[in-house]
Scaffold this motif. Structure first.
Motif, PDB file in Angstrom:
ATOM      1  N   THR A  34       0.868  -1.200  -0.007  1.00 61.86           N
ATOM      2  CA  THR A  34       0.114  -0.007  -0.013  1.00 61.86           C
ATOM      3  C   THR A  34       0.950   1.123  -0.140  1.00 61.86           C
ATOM      4  N   LYS A  38       0.894   4.436  -2.961  1.00 64.58           N
ATOM      5  CA  LYS A  38       1.055   5.577  -2.677  1.00 64.58           C
ATOM      6  C   LYS A  38       2.169   6.338  -3.189  1.00 64.58           C
ATOM      7  N   ASN A  41       1.510   7.252  -6.466  1.00 67.03           N
ATOM      8  CA  ASN A  41       0.357   8.171  -6.762  1.00 67.03           C
ATOM      9  C   ASN A  41      -0.986   7.274  -7.555  1.00 67.03           C
ATOM     10  N   LEU A  43      -2.992   5.059  -5.470  1.00 68.56           N
ATOM     11  CA  LEU A  43      -3.986   4.642  -4.504  1.00 68.56           C
ATOM     12  C   LEU A  43      -5.366   4.991  -4.533  1.00 68.56           C
ATOM     13  N   GLU A  44      -5.533   6.154  -4.986  1.00 67.62           N
ATOM     14  CA  GLU A  44      -7.043   6.514  -5.449  1.00 67.62           C
ATOM     15  C   GLU A  44      -7.649   6.252  -6.522  1.00 67.62           C
ATOM     16  N   GLN A  45      -6.820   5.525  -7.322  1.00 68.53           N
ATOM     17  CA  GLN A  45      -7.342   4.966  -8.557  1.00 68.53           C
ATOM     18  C   GLN A  45      -7.622   3.373  -8.475  1.00 68.53           C
ATOM     19  N   SER A 101     -11.131  -0.765   3.424  1.00 65.06           N
ATOM     20  CA  SER A 101     -10.524   0.584   3.461  1.00 65.06           C
ATOM     21  C   SER A 101      -8.941   0.402   3.037  1.00 65.06           C
ATOM     22  N   SER A 103      -5.375   1.017   2.996  1.00 69.01           N
ATOM     23  CA  SER A 103      -4.510   1.719   3.779  1.00 69.01           C
ATOM     24  C   SER A 103      -5.335   2.779   4.472  1.00 69.01           C
ATOM     25  N   GLU A 105      -7.829   4.497   3.649  1.00 66.59           N
ATOM     26  CA  GLU A 105      -7.972   5.816   2.898  1.00 66.59           C
ATOM     27  C   GLU A 105      -9.039   5.505   1.533  1.00 66.59           C
ATOM     28  N   ARG A 106      -8.975   4.276   1.057  1.00 66.10           N
ATOM     29  CA  ARG A 106      -9.484   4.291  -0.190  1.00 66.10           C
ATOM     30  C   ARG A 106     -10.536   2.922  -0.116  1.00 66.10           C
ATOM     31  N   ASN A 138      -8.682   2.039 -11.960  1.00 67.79           N
ATOM     32  CA  ASN A 138      -9.885   2.617 -12.710  1.00 67.79           C
ATOM     33  C   ASN A 138      -9.521   2.923 -14.270  1.00 67.79           C
TER      34      ASN A 138
END
Length: 475
Positions: A34, A38, A41, A43-45, A101, A103, A105-106, A138
């Motif tokens: 995880t 990050k 960059n 993680l949010e995808q 979730s 880490s 966060e997501r 995604n």
């Protein structure tokens, strides 16, 4: 060539049971994955994560809680601080909600049965304990990384050598026991003093001493908790916990209300051979019953062998008047150097070397530490470690049902007793007349590990694991 530099806090780690290589290591690998997401960059995808377990991690993963550790690691939990009492409810929630979730966060969907794949008949060449993480993004792309849990909570990412920790200028670089002895004899320093001097390359002495005592506190709390917890171990074997009942029989009607008064009450029972022997066994049982119950322990140098060093240290504290911070620090520091030598020259992973790599190494570490604290010379310290390991050579790892219970828990009692015996033999011997050196035993252990059939290396495919009929519930 880069030399492996190992700190006392690499050998001794605070974590959660039941296995350093199958629980703590995979947990750390999940955290590293995880962190890598990050760093990239992405993680949010992430919309999905799959986990592939190979070799020994697959074959004994359920019994060792590998799946639980990985899911908690992916969720951002840390084994040093995570509330062990919250493990069951946390995992149940992830299973029921089919989401975790990442880490912390997501939030992503996660099907516990489909996204955790146990490849029982596949192994990767570098090490039997392998796990691959796949993150699907995604935008249709994916990130895949493979990690190896190489024993004692140490983790190596595929493509790395495992020696990427920043190099420091150690005043006493050591790879072998002969080099340790050279530094001891040329400086007059004890093994523990050599260790503390080397630790200065990483941090101030007061920080090292504070950290060592923090590890001791976890050890003694684990012993005390294990000696006062009854019931049965989880996993389906219905193994009854024995340390609590043994503690009650041995303590009789003597009263106490905390750890310190408990030690006083134990001492009041005398010092007969049988009495001391029973207590050493009780201390070791307590730790490994806690370990088997997903309790907080200290890898020493592994979770499966976590009871040997605390049991021998508790013996020293209780029956040899070693209840002093300086003595406890020396004990743990000395033990760590012996563990480092075995890791560098052989292995501390049962999946690589059988149980000789875990109970054998922990017994050698404890024997050396006890010998130094009882006034032995540097040569006698190394002799004690050699004797302890010499009589563990060839010990297989064959956990019944893939659980760190039978024969693992009792083996810790045997390792502790052998350590004390090895120490006494060394203290009563002249090391100059010894025929076998510690380095020779380390080499022999590694050769034995290479020759050992893989079914005796933490797979539950041989030994007791296949000769004791059991019926475990479906996981």
């Amino acid at each position: 060539m880069q030399r492996e530099q190992i700190s006392v806090f690499d050998i001794f780690k605070i974590g959660i049971g039941p296995s350093s290589s199958h629980t703590l290591g995979p947990w750390r690998a999940a955290q590293q994955f995880t962190a890598s997401l990050k760093q990239r960059n992405v993680l949010e995808q992430v919309i999905q994560v799959k986990v592939l377990l190979y070799g020994s991690l697959a074959k004994t993963g359920k019994g060792h809680g590998t799946d639980v550790a990985i899911v908690l690691g992916l969720s951002g939990a840390d084994p040093v601080t995570f509330d062990v009492n919250a493990i069951d409810t946390t995992i149940a929630a992830i299973k029921n909600e089919q989401a975790l979730s990442l880490s912390g966060e997501r939030l992503i969907s996660f099907n516990y049965n489909d996204d955790m794949v146990f490849l029982f008949f596949e192994s990767l060449p570098f090490h039997p304990n392998a796990v691959t993480f796949q993150a699907f993004l995604n935008d249709g792309k994916a990130v895949s990384e493979t990690y190896y849990s190489i024993g004692g909570g140490f983790v190596v990412k595929e493509g790395d050598s495992g020696k990427e920790k920043d190099q420091v200028d150690l005043p006493f670089p050591i790879e072998k026991a002969s080099e340790l002895l050279h530094w001891c004899l040329s400086t007059g320093l004890k093994v523990s003093e050599i260790v503390l001097e080397n630790e200065l390359a990483w941090r101030r002495e007061e920080e090292t001493r504070k950290g060592i005592m923090q590890h001791y506190i976890v050890m003694k709390d684990c012993i005390y908790r294990g000696c006062h917890t009854a019931g049965f171990l989880p996993g389906g074997l219905n193994v009854a916990r024995r340390a609590s009942a043994l503690n009650k029989r041995l303590i009789k009607d003597r009263t106490y209300n905390d750890y310190a008064s408990w030690v006083t009450a134990i001492r009041a029972g005398g010092n007969s051979f049988n009495y001391i022997l029973d207590w050493v066994s009780c201390f070791a049982l307590a730790v490994n019953e806690e370990n088997a119950s997903f309790g907080r322990v200290v890898t020493a140098p592994t979770n499966g062998a976590a009871g040997v060093i605390p049991a021998v240290l508790q013996y020293y504290i209780t029956f040899c008047d070693g209840f002093a911070e300086e003595q406890i620090t020396r004990f743990i520091a000395c033990a760590s150097e012996i563990g480092s030598i075995f890791k560098k020259g052989a292995t501390i992973s049962a999946a690589m070397g059988g149980c000789q790599a875990e109970i054998g190494v922990s017994s050698a570490m404890a024997a050396a530490a006890l010998t130094e604290c009882l006034g032995g010379s540097q040569r006698q310290v190394l002799m004690a470690a050699e004797i302890a390991m010499e009589h563990h050579l060839g010990l297989t790892c064959d956990p019944i049902g893939g659980l760190v219970q039978i024969p693992c828990i009792e083996r810790n009692t045997m390792g502790a007793i052998k350590a004390i015996t090895a120490s006494q033999l060394a203290l009563q011997s002249n090391p100059d007349k010894a025929k076998v050196s510690l380095d020779a035993v380390v080499n022999t252990m590694w050769e034995t590990a290479l020759d050992m059939n893989s079914k005796y290396k933490e797979t539950s495919d041989g030994g007791l694991a296949t000769n004791i009929p059991i019926s475990l519930p479906e996981c």
